[in-house]
Scaffold this motif. Structure first.
Motif, PDB file in Angstrom:
ATOM      1  N   TYR A   1      13.202 -10.166  -1.519  1.00 50.85           N
ATOM      2  CA  TYR A   1      12.036  -9.622  -0.815  1.00 50.85           C
ATOM      3  C   TYR A   1      10.926 -10.254  -0.493  1.00 50.85           C
ATOM      4  O   TYR A   1      10.318 -10.038   0.393  1.00 50.85           O
ATOM      5  CB  TYR A   1      11.753  -8.414  -1.962  1.00 50.85           C
ATOM      6  N   ILE A   2      10.741 -11.307  -1.275  1.00 58.36           N
ATOM      7  CA  ILE A   2       9.608 -12.112  -1.127  1.00 58.36           C
ATOM      8  C   ILE A   2       9.507 -12.974   0.156  1.00 58.36           C
ATOM      9  O   ILE A   2       8.465 -13.371   0.512  1.00 58.36           O
ATOM     10  CB  ILE A   2       9.097 -12.966  -2.377  1.00 58.36           C
TER      11      ILE A   2
ATOM     12  N   GLN B   1       9.108 -10.611   5.655  1.00 62.48           N
ATOM     13  CA  GLN B   1       7.848 -10.276   6.089  1.00 62.48           C
ATOM     14  C   GLN B   1       7.376  -8.843   5.589  1.00 62.48           C
ATOM     15  O   GLN B   1       8.117  -7.807   5.476  1.00 62.48           O
ATOM     16  CB  GLN B   1       7.707 -10.026   7.560  1.00 62.48           C
ATOM     17  N   LYS B   2       6.092  -8.670   5.196  1.00 60.49           N
ATOM     18  CA  LYS B   2       5.553  -7.330   5.064  1.00 60.49           C
ATOM     19  C   LYS B   2       5.507  -6.457   6.313  1.00 60.49           C
ATOM     20  O   LYS B   2       5.421  -7.005   7.513  1.00 60.49           O
ATOM     21  CB  LYS B   2       4.289  -7.495   4.552  1.00 60.49           C
ATOM     22  N   PRO B   3       5.842  -5.132   6.129  1.00 58.86           N
ATOM     23  CA  PRO B   3       6.096  -4.277   7.381  1.00 58.86           C
ATOM     24  C   PRO B   3       4.873  -4.378   8.446  1.00 58.86           C
ATOM     25  O   PRO B   3       5.199  -4.369   9.571  1.00 58.86           O
ATOM     26  CB  PRO B   3       6.031  -2.890   6.793  1.00 58.86           C
ATOM     27  N   THR B   4       3.686  -4.418   8.061  1.00 64.75           N
ATOM     28  CA  THR B   4       2.269  -4.585   8.907  1.00 64.75           C
ATOM     29  C   THR B   4       2.683  -6.029   9.733  1.00 64.75           C
ATOM     30  O   THR B   4       1.986  -6.236  10.688  1.00 64.75           O
ATOM     31  CB  THR B   4       1.168  -4.293   7.981  1.00 64.75           C
ATOM     32  N   ASN B   5       3.332  -6.837   9.218  1.00 61.12           N
ATOM     33  CA  ASN B   5       3.537  -8.030   9.854  1.00 61.12           C
ATOM     34  C   ASN B   5       4.681  -8.441  10.818  1.00 61.12           C
ATOM     35  O   ASN B   5       4.698  -9.398  11.557  1.00 61.12           O
ATOM     36  CB  ASN B   5       3.522  -9.163   8.855  1.00 61.12           C
TER      37      ASN B   5
ATOM     38  N   ASN C   1      -1.107   2.140   4.427  1.00 58.16           N
ATOM     39  CA  ASN C   1      -0.384   2.162   3.139  1.00 58.16           C
ATOM     40  C   ASN C   1       1.099   1.767   3.526  1.00 58.16           C
ATOM     41  O   ASN C   1       1.843   1.841   2.368  1.00 58.16           O
ATOM     42  CB  ASN C   1      -0.522   3.332   2.170  1.00 58.16           C
TER      43      ASN C   1
ATOM     44  N   ASN D   1       2.996  -0.799   3.908  1.00 56.65           N
ATOM     45  CA  ASN D   1       3.437  -2.139   3.040  1.00 56.65           C
ATOM     46  C   ASN D   1       3.702  -1.389   1.510  1.00 56.65           C
ATOM     47  O   ASN D   1       4.789  -1.537   0.813  1.00 56.65           O
ATOM     48  CB  ASN D   1       2.380  -3.065   2.670  1.00 56.65           C
ATOM     49  N   LYS D   2       2.809  -0.561   0.870  1.00 56.83           N
ATOM     50  CA  LYS D   2       3.141  -0.278  -0.539  1.00 56.83           C
ATOM     51  C   LYS D   2       4.245   1.122  -0.212  1.00 56.83           C
ATOM     52  O   LYS D   2       4.932   1.202  -1.123  1.00 56.83           O
ATOM     53  CB  LYS D   2       1.831   0.645  -1.046  1.00 56.83           C
TER      54      LYS D   2
ATOM     55  N   TRP E   1       6.744   1.090   1.803  1.00 53.03           N
ATOM     56  CA  TRP E   1       8.153   0.688   1.741  1.00 53.03           C
ATOM     57  C   TRP E   1       8.589  -0.142   0.632  1.00 53.03           C
ATOM     58  O   TRP E   1       9.550   0.061   0.166  1.00 53.03           O
ATOM     59  CB  TRP E   1       7.872  -0.501   2.886  1.00 53.03           C
ATOM     60  N   GLU E   2       7.488  -0.687  -0.098  1.00 48.10           N
ATOM     61  CA  GLU E   2       7.925  -1.393  -1.427  1.00 48.10           C
ATOM     62  C   GLU E   2       8.122  -0.427  -2.389  1.00 48.10           C
ATOM     63  O   GLU E   2       9.126  -0.449  -3.221  1.00 48.10           O
ATOM     64  CB  GLU E   2       6.678  -2.191  -1.925  1.00 48.10           C
TER      65      GLU E   2
END
Length: 225
Positions: free
Chosen positions: A57-58, A61-65, A103, A105-106, A108-109
């Motif tokens: 996961y780390i 990329q974060k969804p917004t990126n 929100n 990214n949060k 999706w996580e």
């Protein structure tokens, strides 16, 4: 060395099921077909423990990126994310836009953690899809292996809880995979469900929102697979 590795492995937190991260680029042309999708579907990594999940996961990329017209998918191992593989199933669809997009990214996580924690309560949930669209929009899909109505409604209720979404004015969409396969789109003709106050807030279909509108589909560039 082998003994030490075995000790570390035994100390890791096993998941109830193995999961896989997938990636697929989307295409911005009208001739986008299912064959293109299956050929471009790439396995990013697998996880059978909490530690392996985060090690994958780390590095994603974060969804917004993530650039628009790309997808990240997270499915149980052995469950290929293709409509034709799950003709008896369907998916809940959440449109993430406007204020909710902040929100993403949060959201999706939390959804991924809900999957590996089996917070949906059963294995009818086989995977989730994140599709990034232009203009700060995204589509999240929650795939189910069958169309059992009771299980479907329960999954919708649990989805709202997992994402901590207030039921007021909240709309989910739903569509059977066999229809998506026939129509070549997830959003087109999907049914809208609005939450109502039964003993717990429950997604119920309403005539006012019984189909995703043409304008919504246009705004989301719905060349969807």
């Amino acid at each position: 060395m082998s003994a030490e590795n075995n000790t570390v492995s035994e100390q890791q937190n096993q998941l109830n099921d193995d999961w896989c991260f997938w990636y697929c680029p989307r295409f911005g042309h009208k001739n986008y077909i299912n064959e293109d999708y299956s050929k471009n579907l790439k396995l990013l990594g697998e996880c059978s423990t909490v530690e392996q999940f985060f090690s994958n996961y780390i590095y994603i990329q974060k969804p917004t990126n993530i650039e628009s017209q790309n997808k990240v998918l997270f499915f149980r191992k052995g469950c290929t994310p293709l409509w034709e593989e799950w003709k008896c199933g369907g998916c809940w669809i959440l449109l993430v836009q406007s204020d909710m997009y902040k929100n993403l990214n949060k959201i999706w996580e939390d959804l991924l953690l809900g999957c590996i924690g089996e917070n949906f309560g059963n294995s009818n949930i086989i995977g989730v899809v994140l599709s990034i669209r232009r203009n700060r929009k995204a589509v999240i899909e929650i795939w189910m292996r069958d169309r059992d109505e009771e299980q479907k409604i329960k999954a919708g209720e649990e989805l709202r809880k997992i994402l901590d979404l207030k039921p007021d004015n909240l709309i989910f969409y739903y569509k059977d995979h066999v229809r998506s396969l026939t129509e070549g789109s997830t959003m087109k003709g999907s049914m809208g469900y609005q939450f109502v106050g039964t003993p717990v807030p429950t997604p119920m279909i309403t005539n006012a929102i019984n189909n995703a509108t043409i304008e919504e589909i246009k705004n989301l560039e719905d060349l969807d697979i």
